[in-house]
Design a protein around this motif. Structure first.
Motif, PDB file in Angstrom:
ATOM      1  N   PHE A 208       0.718  -1.129   0.104  1.00  0.00           N
ATOM      2  CA  PHE A 208      -0.070   0.001   0.106  1.00  0.00           C
ATOM      3  C   PHE A 208       0.820   1.167   0.067  1.00  0.00           C
ATOM      4  O   PHE A 208       0.665   2.200  -0.882  1.00  0.00           O
ATOM      5  CB  PHE A 208      -0.888  -0.055   1.204  1.00  0.00           C
ATOM      6  N   LYS A 209       1.869   1.339   0.926  1.00  0.00           N
ATOM      7  CA  LYS A 209       2.793   2.439   0.819  1.00  0.00           C
ATOM      8  C   LYS A 209       3.505   2.644  -0.290  1.00  0.00           C
ATOM      9  O   LYS A 209       3.535   3.954  -0.660  1.00  0.00           O
ATOM     10  CB  LYS A 209       3.727   2.324   2.038  1.00  0.00           C
ATOM     11  N   GLU A 210       3.926   1.607  -0.845  1.00  0.00           N
ATOM     12  CA  GLU A 210       4.535   1.606  -2.188  1.00  0.00           C
ATOM     13  C   GLU A 210       3.672   2.427  -3.431  1.00  0.00           C
ATOM     14  O   GLU A 210       3.969   3.136  -4.345  1.00  0.00           O
ATOM     15  CB  GLU A 210       5.007   0.357  -2.691  1.00  0.00           C
ATOM     16  N   GLY A 218       5.535  10.597  -3.589  1.00  0.00           N
ATOM     17  CA  GLY A 218       6.104  10.336  -2.491  1.00  0.00           C
ATOM     18  C   GLY A 218       6.504  11.307  -1.412  1.00  0.00           C
ATOM     19  O   GLY A 218       7.607  11.073  -0.749  1.00  0.00           O
ATOM     20  N   ASN A 219       5.806  12.549  -1.138  1.00  0.00           N
ATOM     21  CA  ASN A 219       6.112  13.465  -0.331  1.00  0.00           C
ATOM     22  C   ASN A 219       5.560  13.325   0.983  1.00  0.00           C
ATOM     23  O   ASN A 219       5.820  14.040   1.962  1.00  0.00           O
ATOM     24  CB  ASN A 219       5.600  14.811  -0.645  1.00  0.00           C
ATOM     25  N   GLU A 220       4.480  12.343   1.094  1.00  0.00           N
ATOM     26  CA  GLU A 220       3.917  12.319   2.458  1.00  0.00           C
ATOM     27  C   GLU A 220       4.001  10.881   3.029  1.00  0.00           C
ATOM     28  O   GLU A 220       4.090   9.805   2.312  1.00  0.00           O
ATOM     29  CB  GLU A 220       2.404  12.504   2.379  1.00  0.00           C
ATOM     30  N   GLU A 221       4.020  10.769   4.190  1.00  0.00           N
ATOM     31  CA  GLU A 221       3.910   9.388   4.912  1.00  0.00           C
ATOM     32  C   GLU A 221       2.637   8.848   5.241  1.00  0.00           C
ATOM     33  O   GLU A 221       1.980   9.655   6.074  1.00  0.00           O
ATOM     34  CB  GLU A 221       4.890   9.608   6.332  1.00  0.00           C
ATOM     35  N   VAL A 222       2.046   7.959   4.921  1.00  0.00           N
ATOM     36  CA  VAL A 222       0.744   7.387   4.993  1.00  0.00           C
ATOM     37  C   VAL A 222       0.982   5.756   5.821  1.00  0.00           C
ATOM     38  O   VAL A 222       2.068   5.281   5.718  1.00  0.00           O
ATOM     39  CB  VAL A 222       0.000   7.186   3.844  1.00  0.00           C
ATOM     40  N   ASP A 223      -0.149   5.475   6.520  1.00  0.00           N
ATOM     41  CA  ASP A 223      -0.182   4.200   7.198  1.00  0.00           C
ATOM     42  C   ASP A 223      -1.400   3.757   7.468  1.00  0.00           C
ATOM     43  O   ASP A 223      -2.363   4.602   7.456  1.00  0.00           O
ATOM     44  CB  ASP A 223       0.692   4.302   8.570  1.00  0.00           C
ATOM     45  N   LEU A 283      -7.144   6.002  -1.401  1.00  0.00           N
ATOM     46  CA  LEU A 283      -8.231   4.888  -1.544  1.00  0.00           C
ATOM     47  C   LEU A 283      -7.928   4.344  -2.818  1.00  0.00           C
ATOM     48  O   LEU A 283      -7.921   3.010  -2.922  1.00  0.00           O
ATOM     49  CB  LEU A 283      -9.560   5.595  -1.654  1.00  0.00           C
ATOM     50  N   ILE A 284      -7.251   5.005  -3.858  1.00  0.00           N
ATOM     51  CA  ILE A 284      -6.645   4.185  -5.187  1.00  0.00           C
ATOM     52  C   ILE A 284      -5.415   3.293  -4.675  1.00  0.00           C
ATOM     53  O   ILE A 284      -5.334   2.237  -5.027  1.00  0.00           O
ATOM     54  CB  ILE A 284      -6.295   5.204  -6.296  1.00  0.00           C
ATOM     55  N   ALA A 285      -4.520   4.006  -3.676  1.00  0.00           N
ATOM     56  CA  ALA A 285      -3.429   3.080  -3.252  1.00  0.00           C
ATOM     57  C   ALA A 285      -3.868   1.954  -2.570  1.00  0.00           C
ATOM     58  O   ALA A 285      -3.271   0.880  -2.898  1.00  0.00           O
ATOM     59  CB  ALA A 285      -2.487   4.043  -2.440  1.00  0.00           C
ATOM     60  N   LEU A 286      -5.057   2.109  -1.885  1.00  0.00           N
ATOM     61  CA  LEU A 286      -5.475   0.888  -0.908  1.00  0.00           C
ATOM     62  C   LEU A 286      -5.842  -0.331  -2.086  1.00  0.00           C
ATOM     63  O   LEU A 286      -5.772  -1.103  -1.741  1.00  0.00           O
ATOM     64  CB  LEU A 286      -6.892   1.612  -0.201  1.00  0.00           C
ATOM     65  N   LYS A 287      -6.998   0.164  -2.919  1.00  0.00           N
ATOM     66  CA  LYS A 287      -7.318  -0.639  -4.059  1.00  0.00           C
ATOM     67  C   LYS A 287      -6.394  -1.214  -5.100  1.00  0.00           C
ATOM     68  O   LYS A 287      -6.491  -2.528  -5.455  1.00  0.00           O
ATOM     69  CB  LYS A 287      -8.460  -0.002  -4.861  1.00  0.00           C
ATOM     70  N   LEU A 288      -5.520  -0.431  -5.346  1.00  0.00           N
ATOM     71  CA  LEU A 288      -4.428  -1.015  -6.239  1.00  0.00           C
ATOM     72  C   LEU A 288      -3.461  -1.891  -5.262  1.00  0.00           C
ATOM     73  O   LEU A 288      -2.621  -2.998  -6.051  1.00  0.00           O
ATOM     74  CB  LEU A 288      -3.416  -0.108  -6.716  1.00  0.00           C
ATOM     75  N   ALA A 289      -3.092  -1.936  -4.205  1.00  0.00           N
ATOM     76  CA  ALA A 289      -2.491  -2.675  -3.311  1.00  0.00           C
ATOM     77  C   ALA A 289      -3.443  -3.948  -2.941  1.00  0.00           C
ATOM     78  O   ALA A 289      -2.912  -4.968  -3.099  1.00  0.00           O
ATOM     79  CB  ALA A 289      -2.343  -2.059  -1.787  1.00  0.00           C
ATOM     80  N   GLN A 290      -4.577  -4.058  -3.088  1.00  0.00           N
ATOM     81  CA  GLN A 290      -5.478  -5.253  -3.075  1.00  0.00           C
ATOM     82  C   GLN A 290      -5.278  -5.907  -4.232  1.00  0.00           C
ATOM     83  O   GLN A 290      -5.268  -7.170  -4.247  1.00  0.00           O
ATOM     84  CB  GLN A 290      -6.784  -4.807  -2.651  1.00  0.00           C
ATOM     85  N   PHE A 291      -5.334  -5.248  -5.379  1.00  0.00           N
ATOM     86  CA  PHE A 291      -4.984  -5.762  -6.879  1.00  0.00           C
ATOM     87  C   PHE A 291      -3.725  -6.480  -6.976  1.00  0.00           C
ATOM     88  O   PHE A 291      -3.543  -7.779  -7.071  1.00  0.00           O
ATOM     89  CB  PHE A 291      -5.116  -4.865  -7.786  1.00  0.00           C
ATOM     90  N   HIS A 292      -2.826  -6.154  -6.175  1.00  0.00           N
ATOM     91  CA  HIS A 292      -1.355  -6.765  -6.402  1.00  0.00           C
ATOM     92  C   HIS A 292      -1.314  -7.664  -5.355  1.00  0.00           C
ATOM     93  O   HIS A 292      -0.822  -8.904  -5.574  1.00  0.00           O
ATOM     94  CB  HIS A 292      -0.232  -5.541  -5.846  1.00  0.00           C
ATOM     95  N   PHE A 293      -1.908  -7.709  -4.139  1.00  0.00           N
ATOM     96  CA  PHE A 293      -1.808  -8.665  -2.946  1.00  0.00           C
ATOM     97  C   PHE A 293      -2.622  -9.965  -3.368  1.00  0.00           C
ATOM     98  O   PHE A 293      -2.068 -11.077  -3.379  1.00  0.00           O
ATOM     99  CB  PHE A 293      -2.426  -8.098  -1.616  1.00  0.00           C
ATOM    100  N   ILE A 294      -3.975  -9.798  -3.964  1.00  0.00           N
ATOM    101  CA  ILE A 294      -4.642 -10.920  -4.667  1.00  0.00           C
ATOM    102  C   ILE A 294      -3.918 -11.664  -5.820  1.00  0.00           C
ATOM    103  O   ILE A 294      -3.845 -12.819  -5.683  1.00  0.00           O
ATOM    104  CB  ILE A 294      -6.079 -10.355  -5.055  1.00  0.00           C
ATOM    105  N   LYS A 295      -3.324 -10.878  -6.783  1.00  0.00           N
ATOM    106  CA  LYS A 295      -2.526 -11.369  -7.884  1.00  0.00           C
ATOM    107  C   LYS A 295      -1.483 -12.214  -7.455  1.00  0.00           C
ATOM    108  O   LYS A 295      -1.497 -13.432  -7.943  1.00  0.00           O
ATOM    109  CB  LYS A 295      -2.108 -10.417  -8.671  1.00  0.00           C
ATOM    110  N   LYS A 296      -0.671 -11.826  -6.170  1.00  0.00           N
ATOM    111  CA  LYS A 296       0.178 -12.666  -5.720  1.00  0.00           C
ATOM    112  C   LYS A 296      -0.294 -13.839  -5.107  1.00  0.00           C
ATOM    113  O   LYS A 296       0.329 -14.912  -5.228  1.00  0.00           O
ATOM    114  CB  LYS A 296       1.197 -11.907  -4.734  1.00  0.00           C
ATOM    115  N   GLN A 297      -1.461 -13.731  -4.331  1.00  0.00           N
ATOM    116  CA  GLN A 297      -1.747 -14.859  -3.439  1.00  0.00           C
ATOM    117  C   GLN A 297      -2.569 -15.828  -4.343  1.00  0.00           C
ATOM    118  O   GLN A 297      -2.422 -16.971  -4.132  1.00  0.00           O
ATOM    119  CB  GLN A 297      -2.890 -14.299  -2.499  1.00  0.00           C
TER     120      GLN A 297
END
Length: 359
Positions: A208-210, A218-223, A283-297
């Protein structure tokens, strides 16, 4: 994996509609209210057995009709898979795979991995903890059937414990022994859910952070910060400590059904301190992270649905999504938009085959 054909009967505003899709990009264009989002929702329905936008199943039946049927022909690992989802008023929803009905709808989850990006994702920020828990549980469940079954068992015991607390209050009685049986079961299932959520977030948060860094520059820190009372105590102790409170409330006040996922920007809640642009990127980062995570799993590329994103996002965010799908490893993409020319100009930059459906 990709969806080859889609057939709708009495689904939302469609009496009868058939589509033959491109294996890569498919765009639905037309004015607002014409049914673009409904087509995306029908595809979502085939994957999850429910609507993304309307949880009341019967409200997805066309006005004046008493049933709907959605059918999809998928190509998965070079095999044709036919999925049908149907609902008749007054009856249970049925999902069939290759003509055979599932005994439990939950058995279908994860068979057709899918991610949707929609303006209604904003609920993840604005709504209560229930929405964010459902997000975590939904992502894990697509690749872990055991997790989904444990979650269902936990919710069943939770419901039974709550009914018992109501019974105690109504009858001015109390049975510590019966309650302790439910406590033991909730502790077993709840601890398993808690541990799997922790393990999932350890993998998910860096992805997600990536993604956020790529979208925002890349200017802000999210978590993402998991908020659970099980981080400081075991569930059995929590249930015993809160018994007086639970009896007064007549429901179970502690457990993994109360956990939350905090969305932070520079260590502050993004809901209060994030700009609209920062919230959209989050929100988009969250959903794209979901995309990558599911693809890997799942070892298969999820179908990606983009609902009305061009109207709601600036060019920079749209271009990042387009870069994602421009990658040779992306799967099938469905887009809804109000402007045919804008959509065509965007999809042309992807250098992949595409179809545009004007509604």
């Amino acid at each position: 994996m990709f969806l080859k054909k889609l057939s709708l009967i009495n689904y939302k505003n469609f009496s009868s509609k058939n589509f033959d899709f491109d294996a890569k990009i498919n765009c639905f264009v037309g004015q607002n209210g014409i049914g673009k989002t409904n087509i995306l929702d029908a595809i979502y329905h085939l994957s999850f057995g429910k609507s993304y936008f309307n949880p009341i199943a019967t409200q997805n039946i066309k006005h004046g009709e008493d049933f709907f049927v959605i059918e999809g022909n998928f190509d998965k690992n070079e095999r044709e898979e036919k999925i049908a989802c149907s609902l008749k008023k007054g009856m249970k929803k049925i999902i069939k795979k290759n003509g055979k009905a599932y005994d439990k709808l939950s058995d279908h989850i994860g068979f057709l991995p899918l991610v949707i990006i929609s303006p209604s994702d904003r609920d993840l920020i604005t709504e209560g903890s229930d929405t964010r828990r459902k997000f975590i549980d939904g992502v894990i469940s697509q690749s872990d059937k055991e997790y989904l079954q444990t979650l269902l068992k936990y919710n069943k015991i939770l419901s039974q414990r709550n009914s018992l607390l109501k019974y105690f209050a109504a009858n001015h009685t109390f049975d510590k022994t019966t309650l302790s049986v439910y406590n033991e079961q909730l502790n077993g299932y709840g601890t398993e859910i808690f541990n799997k959520r922790i393990t999932f977030l350890e993998t998910f948060i860096p992805i997600f952070k990536e993604q956020y860094k790529a979208i925002s520059g890349g200017n802000e820190e999210v978590d993402l910060v998991y908020d659970s009372k099980l981080q400081s105590s075991d569930l059995l102790s929590l249930l015993q400590q809160n018994i007086d409170k639970d009896r007064a409330l007549q429901y179970t006040s502690v457990g993994v059904h109360k956990d939350d996922l905090n969305f932070d920007l520079e260590e502050y809640p993004i809901k209060k301190f994030g700009s609209q642009g920062q919230q959209k990127s989050f929100l988009i980062a969250l959903k794209l992270a979901q995309f990558h995570f599911i693809k890997k799993q799942a070892s298969t590329t999820p179908i990606l649905l983009l609902d009305d994103v061009f109207d709601k996002l600036d060019e920079n965010r749209v271009s990042h999504i387009i870069q994602l799908v421009n990658d040779e490893h992306f799967g099938q993409l469905f887009i809804s938009d109000t402007h045919a020319d804008r959509t065509e100009n965007v999809v042309k930059t992807i250098h992949q085959s595409y179809k545009i459906f004007k509604l």
